[in-house]
Design an enzyme around this catalytic site. Structure first.
Site, PDB file in Angstrom:
ATOM      1  CB  SER A 252     -19.176 -46.414  -0.939  1.00 21.14           C
ATOM      2  OG  SER A 252     -19.586 -45.071  -0.970  1.00 21.14           O
ATOM      3  CE  LYS A 253     -13.741 -43.592   4.634  1.00 21.36           C
ATOM      4  NZ  LYS A 253     -12.414 -43.623   4.155  1.00 21.36           N
ATOM      5  NE  ARG A 254     -22.563 -44.385  -2.714  1.00 22.22           N
ATOM      6  CZ  ARG A 254     -21.984 -45.222  -3.503  1.00 22.22           C
ATOM      7  NH1 ARG A 254     -21.139 -44.818  -4.388  1.00 22.22           N
ATOM      8  NH2 ARG A 254     -22.236 -46.511  -3.442  1.00 22.22           N
ATOM      9  N   GLY A 256     -22.122 -42.991   4.725  1.00 26.06           N
ATOM     10  CA  GLY A 256     -21.846 -42.934   6.164  1.00 26.06           C
ATOM     11  C   GLY A 256     -20.638 -43.770   6.516  1.00 26.06           C
TER      12      GLY A 256
END
Ligand code: GLU
Length: 485
Positions: A252-254, A256
């Protein structure tokens, strides 16, 4: 080997995700190594999630990775158009055929009615699965319902036989009839659903081998029953294992970047990213891990795709990139650096290959172009765009009775009279060091602080050259005025 005709069929909802890049890469490689064709088609039947900009971005990211296609968006081909929203008639014909043959039927429950059926099923501790009753609505009844504002859809009669899909990675996957439902093939807005459009296109475009994420595997029976009903043959399948972060959670984007474009913006080389992506679920079966795209085409095999979740190891990707940067040819580096700069706000001119070559030449060991830019951008920016780091000032300018500031004042005069070439600058600074019995650090570091605010920069003569005489003098004056009393 039978030619494998493969495709990449993204739904344009955003940038090219790293998992989609893997799907595209494997499809590309399988087509190339077998003499088949690789095509790119846009699956844009979900109007609510549609993002028109994404269509262009996906194509651009694929090309940046070095994946080109024989047929599809931008390039056209015999089975076009390659956007599903432009092929609605073709789907309608197939849906009509299924309706005429009694393999599909109209339904028009409202969302509330469907929700009520769902909660009834929940109360019985069952999953709700829509199934046809004894009677199905006639065309006339469907038209009347539509006139009353009901959402009229077409559902496929999935039948009551178990369906087995043969997947080259996960083996035989059987779905029992109780897990099946009469799924929608035409939505109330008249658009086909993904299942219907996907099989019609794969058939009409001659696709005979499908790579896609494991998350689709549980739904593949739908494609299979539809294919049978439409008289299509079954393609080969390779579902690709899920990609997880290092904690075993969904990527997930959390943590990076997860999109190809974001890695590009950070200054990764496409060849390093592609190589890294190839190892997400594929095991080359040898110690070696570094491969070019051509080598992948030669070595890749579906048999070596594993079932277990792949791990997205960002440190490993960074290490791949660092190595790829250090082993790339000077020409390749300049080209890639220029591509990187074109997409960034920066003070370095993207269109000056000679200058970029010199910047790259005297900077080693950076891990991404982003890191390099962060280090050198100040040299090319405005003379007052940086602050003087407190610690660096104390250590290099104020210590020993402001020795550094004195050095700077004297260098202002000397540099004002020195020719700006590497040799002349090196000589002038060396001579100044000798005359004053100072080590190089005692001279170069104050200069760095004056010219960049910090103590890290390319070799001092190069640093001076990049900044240029006029700016060097202006920066020294600004430093003396700001830091000195
Ligand atoms: N449009 C689907 C997606 O974006 C493609 C699924 C498939 O490859 O069959 O994931």
């Amino acid at each position: 080997m039978e030619p494998r005709n493969t495709r990449f069929a993204p739904s344009p909802t955003g940038h090219l995700h790293i998992g989609s890049a893997r799907t595209a890469l494997f499809a590309f490689v399988l087509a190339r190594q077998s003499g088949g064709k690789f095509l790119v088609r846009i699956e844009d039947t979900d109007r609510a999630r549609h993002d028109e900009q994404a269509v262009g971005l996906i194509g651009e990211d694929l090309r940046w990775l070095g994946l080109d296609w024989d047929e599809g968006i931008d390039v056209g081909g015999p089975a076009g158009p390659y956007r599903q929203s432009e092929r609605l008639d073709l789907y309608q014909q197939q849906i009509q055929k299924l309706l005429d043959e009694g393999k599909a039927y109209y339904a028009f429950e409202t969302q509330e009615e469907l929700e009520a059926l769902r909660s009834e099923a929940r109360a019985r501790k069952q999953d709700f699965r829509y199934r046809r009753g004894q009677e199905v609505p006639t065309r006339q009844e469907a038209q009347d319902a539509k006139a009353q504002g009901r959402p009229v859809v077409v559902r496929f009669d999935a039948g009551h036989e178990a369906v087995t899909v043969c997947d080259d990675v996960f083996g035989r996957v059987t779905t029992p009839p109780e897990a099946m439902d009469d799924f929608v093939i035409r939505k109330a807005d008249g658009f086909p659903t993904f299942y219907l459009a996907n099989v019609v296109d794969d058939e009409l475009m001659g696709v005979n081998y499908i790579t896609r994420g494991q998350e689709f595997l549980g739904q593949t029976w739908r494609q299979s029953v539809l294919r049978r009903a439409l008289g299509y043959s079954e393609p080969g399948y390779a579902h690709l294992p899920l990609i997880m972060d290092m904690q075993g959670r969904k990527l997930s984007k959390r943590d990076g970047a997860v999109d190809v474009g974001a890695f590009r913006d950070q200054g990764y080389l496409p060849e390093a990213l592609l190589n890294f992506v190839s190892l997400l679920g594929w095991n080359p079966g040898q110690d070696r891990e570094k491969f070019t795209l051509e080598e992948l085409v030669e070595l890749f095999s579906v048999e070596r795709i594993g079932k277990s979740n792949a791990k997205f190891d960002r440190d490993k990707l960074l290490a791949f990139n660092t190595e790829a940067l250090s082993s790339a040819s000077p020409g390749r580096l300049v080209e890639a650096f220029s591509d990187f700069l074109q997409r960034q706000p920066s003070d370095l001119p993207a269109d000056d290959p000679e200058l970029l070559g010199r910047v790259l030449e005297c900077n080693r060991g950076f891990r991404t172009f982003g890191e390099l830019l962060e280090k050198v951008n100040v040299l090319f920016g405005p003379n007052d765009a940086y602050a003087f780091d407190e610690k660096a000032v104390k250590k290099n300018l104020r210590k020993n009775e402001e020795q550094g500031l004195k050095v700077l004042a004297e260098l202002e005069t000397i540099l004002g009279q020195t020719e700006f070439s590497t040799a002349a600058l090196e000589e002038a600074i060396q001579e100044y060091c000798n005359r004053n019995e100072l080590g190089m650090g005692k001279v170069a570091q104050p200069l760095r602080v004056a010219l960049t605010g910090r103590t890290v920069s390319p070799p001092i003569a190069e640093t001076l050259l990049f900044v240029g005489r006029e700016n060097v003098l202006a920066r020294i004056r600004r430093c003396l005025a700001t830091v000195g009393d």
